[in-house]
Design a protein around this motif. Sequence first.
Motif, short mmCIF file in Angstrom:
data_model
loop_
_atom_site.label_atom_id
_atom_site.label_comp_id
_atom_site.label_asym_id
_atom_site.label_seq_id
_atom_site.Cartn_x
_atom_site.Cartn_y
_atom_site.Cartn_z
N GLN A 182 1.03 -1.05 0.04
CA GLN A 182 0.08 -0.03 0.04
C GLN A 182 0.94 1.12 0.00
O GLN A 182 2.02 1.32 0.57
N ASP A 202 -3.74 4.46 -0.47
CA ASP A 202 -4.78 3.35 -1.06
C ASP A 202 -4.70 2.18 -0.12
O ASP A 202 -4.01 2.18 0.70
N CYS A 203 -5.65 1.45 -0.19
CA CYS A 203 -6.06 0.31 0.47
C CYS A 203 -6.52 -0.81 -0.35
O CYS A 203 -7.46 -1.54 -0.06
N ASN A 263 -6.61 -4.46 -7.19
CA ASN A 263 -5.48 -5.15 -7.02
C ASN A 263 -5.37 -6.65 -7.98
O ASN A 263 -4.47 -7.11 -8.35
#
Length: 752
Positions: free
Chosen positions: A605, A632-633, A699
Amino acid sequence: MSQHPAQDPTDGVEITVGYRALPGLQDRLEQRTVEPKTGDPLPWDANTKFQVVGTDVARVDGLAKASGRAKYAYDITFPGMLHGALLRAPIAKGKLKALSLDEASAMPGIAAVVALKEVGNKVRFVGDAIAAIAGVSQHAVRDALEKVRAEYEAEEHNVDYNVAEGAPLLDANGQVEDAWPEAKEIEEALGKAAVTHTGTYRTEVQTHSSLETHGGVAKWNGQDLDFWMSTQATFGVRGELARALQGRGIKVGTVTIHAEFVGGGFGSKFGAGIEGLACALLAHAAQKPVKLMLDRFEEHTTTGNRPGALMQARAGVDKDGKLVAWDWRSFGHAGFSGQGGSVAVPNYYAIATKPRREHKDLAIDTDPPRPMRAPGHPQGWFGVELFLDELAAKAGIDPLAFRLQNDREQIRQDQWRFGAAEFGWEKARAHQNAADARWRRGVGLASARWGQLGNQGRPAHGATCRVHQDGSVEIRSGSQDIGVGLKTVMAVLTAEELGAPLAAVNAIAGHTSDPSGPAAGGSMVTPSLAPAIRQAAYRAKLQLREMVSKHLGVPVGDVECKNGKIGTGTAQLPWAEACKLIGPNPIDVRGERLANFEKPFHATQCGAQFAEVEVDTWTGIVHVTRMFGIQDCGLVIAKKQAESQVLGAMIQGVSYALHEQRIMDKRSGRMLNGDFLRYKITGPKDLPELRCHMHSIANGHDSVGAAGLGEPPSVASAAAIANAVFHALGAPVRHLPITPDKVLAALASKKA
């Protein structure tokens, strides 16, 4: 929303990973082929259109918390419940020479007394637990504690890791004087660098200050133990207690942990602790429920801490501002255990330099460290990011330009540029402080990093989804919600997959009678459980679609679940009507956490934070005026809660940068400021204007794509503030917290 049937595991599915452009930048999208397992829904990707995920939903348990209906361990009570407390050692190092509990046992209202340390055992710090007592009231227990006869053999102690065995020599200014270990390549690189710099940096111990202290309520039913505990590891403490009790000769049937609401943990509540074991022992001895919750002084002094660190860096850049040499060493406060004080650093800046990094933990006679939100990272990032600003200033390079030159991560490159534009970096940086101005303004920035794509578990973690005929839905996990919003994440994922109204979903967490989940640490819970939660809802949806298909007489492949309706075309049933087809026995399915797909788009991240400060040069007081962060996560599931995590991390960063430090009395080995009167934390008047932007990234590593968020935003805040102070003063303050005396000393050193 996923509307497809289960996939053949041999089918390759093409998905779009990456992220849409941040304002003013370009898309970062790629095509990947993944292979979902049988029974798992197709993965969400950058093209998925969501109904609930990513929206500003309110916390599903917010009203219960705000109204006081939420029951924490501290709130649990039973008829005839006893109160417990611990007797703690008053010396920092030595041995327990004698212990007599008879007089305490005979006191009125006392139901149980247990020894926690045997005569002859070591005493390791002030506050080491010696014995535990349970009685009908806290007053009775306090009186009984005075009747315990304990004698100690004190030894010489040390509570300052700067003078511990193995610590480096420091000069009068706190700079490390020890020669650097020999490293020919680094010396050659430094010799060729256009500009070099060396600096020593230091952080103090920060104690855990969770809203709810450690402890809980233990209640035995024969050989079965129910424990309402303030913990961030329900399944971990269940196993820990079972082993510890059996080790004391107690026959244990089942141990069930209840932690439906937890008042914070930040890394300090992974274990049951001596207070948890003592509570269970007292309840077993008395055969009555016992509540044992630590007081605030015990919380500050016996439940671990974020360790202090002493750090030194030296580096060099070429004529273009690129790092060509990097050397780092650090020393960590480690308490009596001699471990746990490690420091992490942002090595992505110096990846091309063959960097060296060395660390040594230093043992002293205090309680040892425990994890605290991004263990080791805030310390190391403060040291490195401030060092880089000093090096950039020496080379005549803007700090943002310096990072864009040396940070190779494309995601953070975009975040740097977007964050700088949003914050107004160029204009703020160009501000000139008058030489004789009392108030000086400065801005700083720092990066953030973490890496967590989920614990897949063996056996796999899971979740249970139950859909009832009245339209209500249960989504259950045995993992705990320590206040970050797991229940809301569970409800949002379930509502999205089922196409059900969010209000119909009841998320339940924190009971070990439900499917297993990870401890709340390392930013692991959401990325570990999200795929299991979605899979459970997906499997429930498959059954509900079959029922609706038969009822409406349409092909099951045409049945969709979205916007609170189930069906196809004009043949649709409202959610509540469709659920009536279920009958008296609910749909009850379990989802599991399957292995991640190979080669995610982004395995860590990234984040960046910007801070502005105003410094009163007459008093040395620093006020943070505004902060902005981008983080971001992976997939942002609940936007409002994600933002709360980032803003909360900034608040903690202000506290760490400017206020928090443990003050020890070297003679007695006792903490002198173990309460909120003398242990300063950030208050409302200290808070700056806070803003953040959640950077959602597909992702492509599992069916959901969530990544950790608890740790990453806490990494950068203190470093950004320290750099802003450096900009305002023209001189660095290399020692956290940045208190008025250090600010005035920095100003004086600059004048000198």
